[in-house]
Design an enzyme around this catalytic site. Structure first.
Site, PDB file in Angstrom:
ATOM      1  N   SER A  38       0.830  -1.201   0.000  1.00  0.00           N
ATOM      2  CA  SER A  38       0.000   0.000   0.000  1.00  0.00           C
ATOM      3  C   SER A  38       0.872   1.262   0.000  1.00  0.00           C
ATOM      4  O   SER A  38       1.629   1.490  -0.929  1.00  0.00           O
ATOM      5  CB  SER A  38      -0.959  -0.031   1.194  1.00  0.00           C
ATOM      6  OG  SER A  38      -1.991   0.906   1.038  1.00  0.00           O
ATOM      7  N   ASP A 182      -5.974  -3.542  -2.622  1.00  0.00           N
ATOM      8  CA  ASP A 182      -4.886  -3.225  -1.688  1.00  0.00           C
ATOM      9  C   ASP A 182      -4.193  -4.475  -1.161  1.00  0.00           C
ATOM     10  O   ASP A 182      -4.835  -5.403  -0.660  1.00  0.00           O
ATOM     11  CB  ASP A 182      -5.486  -2.438  -0.517  1.00  0.00           C
ATOM     12  CG  ASP A 182      -4.438  -1.754   0.332  1.00  0.00           C
ATOM     13  OD1 ASP A 182      -3.439  -2.402   0.693  1.00  0.00           O
ATOM     14  OD2 ASP A 182      -4.622  -0.560   0.643  1.00  0.00           O
TER      15      ASP A 182
END
Length: 304
Positions: A38, A182
């Site tokens: 991320s 993600d």
């Protein structure tokens, strides 16, 4: 082989940038491997290139518009505290367009391509460093790790973007017949991957306090409930990643140096505030400096 691992954490990535700046510039750590999830994925390419000023400028200037082309929430201040609520109109617009998420983060995709040039990509690819980003394949129900050595420029930029897409608030991306989101949904702190790649010493920046100091207030709306639930799930994933990382490190006789945030930086890492992120970068640098000085002039405290 020495590796730098940076966890997910949204806007808190500014703190990780400050820690990394100290480790690279002052502690003179030479890394062969960079692994990020991320916001960690957004940082590691520039860190591997030693372009610290450039990534610091990016993290010190972004705001909500830099990330979202359709932001699913509004931010209000109440008694000095940021409160998020659903932006009903933007969410409805997204659904009318046939999108599967509440918001869209195409602006972040453009920002990544603007910040990493083809020349920088080629420079990294020709170096002896490996840069790996973490993504979650929702279709196959598995975590995947994408190395710069296996990607074209366009692919690598997109994997960085995908790694940072905190669904369902940000874009859901389809690649090769699979839906991706993600990387933190499966591997928030990818220590195990760094060890599998052969790292014998790993510096890990965890964008969370080592001890949980947070007692959440009752939620005020469905949006807050959803972010609270996701926060709870990610905390459990983080704890599991760290436990597994320590276990694998013991098995491989490797060393892990942990750098946690000393205090709670924010309760909502989807809020991107320039002033706060600039401060967090400085705090990350000073925290790493103090941590190194407390143990020894060269080596940080080691936890195996």
């Amino acid at each position: 082989m020495r590796a730098l691992v940076i966890s997910g954490g949204g806007s808190k990535g500014a703190f990780a940038g400050g820690v990394a700046q100290f480790l690279i510039q002052e502690a003179k750590h030479e890394y062969d491997l960079f692994v990020g999830t991320s916001t960690g994925s957004l940082l590691i390419s520039h860190l591997a290139l030693n372009k610290l000023d450039k990534i610091k400028e990016i993290y010190s200037s972004v705001n909500q518009k830099s990330i979202f082309n359709n932001c699913p929430f509004v931010i209000k201040k109440k008694h000095g505290i940021d409160i998020i609520a659903i932006n009903h109109w933007n969410v409805v617009k997204n659904f009318l367009r046939g999108k599967k998420t509440f918001g869209e983060s195409e602006n972040l995709r453009h920002l990544i391509r603007d910040s990493i040039t083809i020349d920088e990509f080629n420079e990294l690819k020709e170096s002896n460093k490996d840069v790996i980003v973490t993504v979650s394949n929702l279709s196959l129900n598995q975590v995947e790790y994408k190395s710069i050595n296996d990607c074209t420029y366009e692919e690598f930029c997109d994997w960085i973007w995908i790694s940072s897409n905190y669904a369902p608030f940000m874009s859901l991306v389809k690649r090769n017949g699979c839906e991706y989101a993600d990387g933190g949904l499966g591997s928030l702190v990818p220590i195990e991957e760094a060890l599998k790649m052969g790292a014998t010493e790993v510096d890990v920046v965890v964008l969370h306090t080592e001890v949980n100091y947070l007692n959440r207030l009752p939620v005020r709306n469905p949006f807050e409930l959803m972010t609270t639930i996701f926060g709870f799930m990610l905390d459990r994933i983080e704890n599991q990643n760290i436990r597994i990382g320590k276990l694998v490190a013991n098995q491989k006789d490797a060393i892990i140096n942990f750098y946690y945030t000393p205090t709670i930086l924010t309760t909502n890492s989807l809020i991107f505030d320039k002033e706060r992120m600039t401060l967090w970068w400085k705090r990350g640098y000073l925290y790493a400096k103090n941590k190194n000085e407390e143990t020894s002039p060269i080596e940080p405290e080691k936890q195996e």
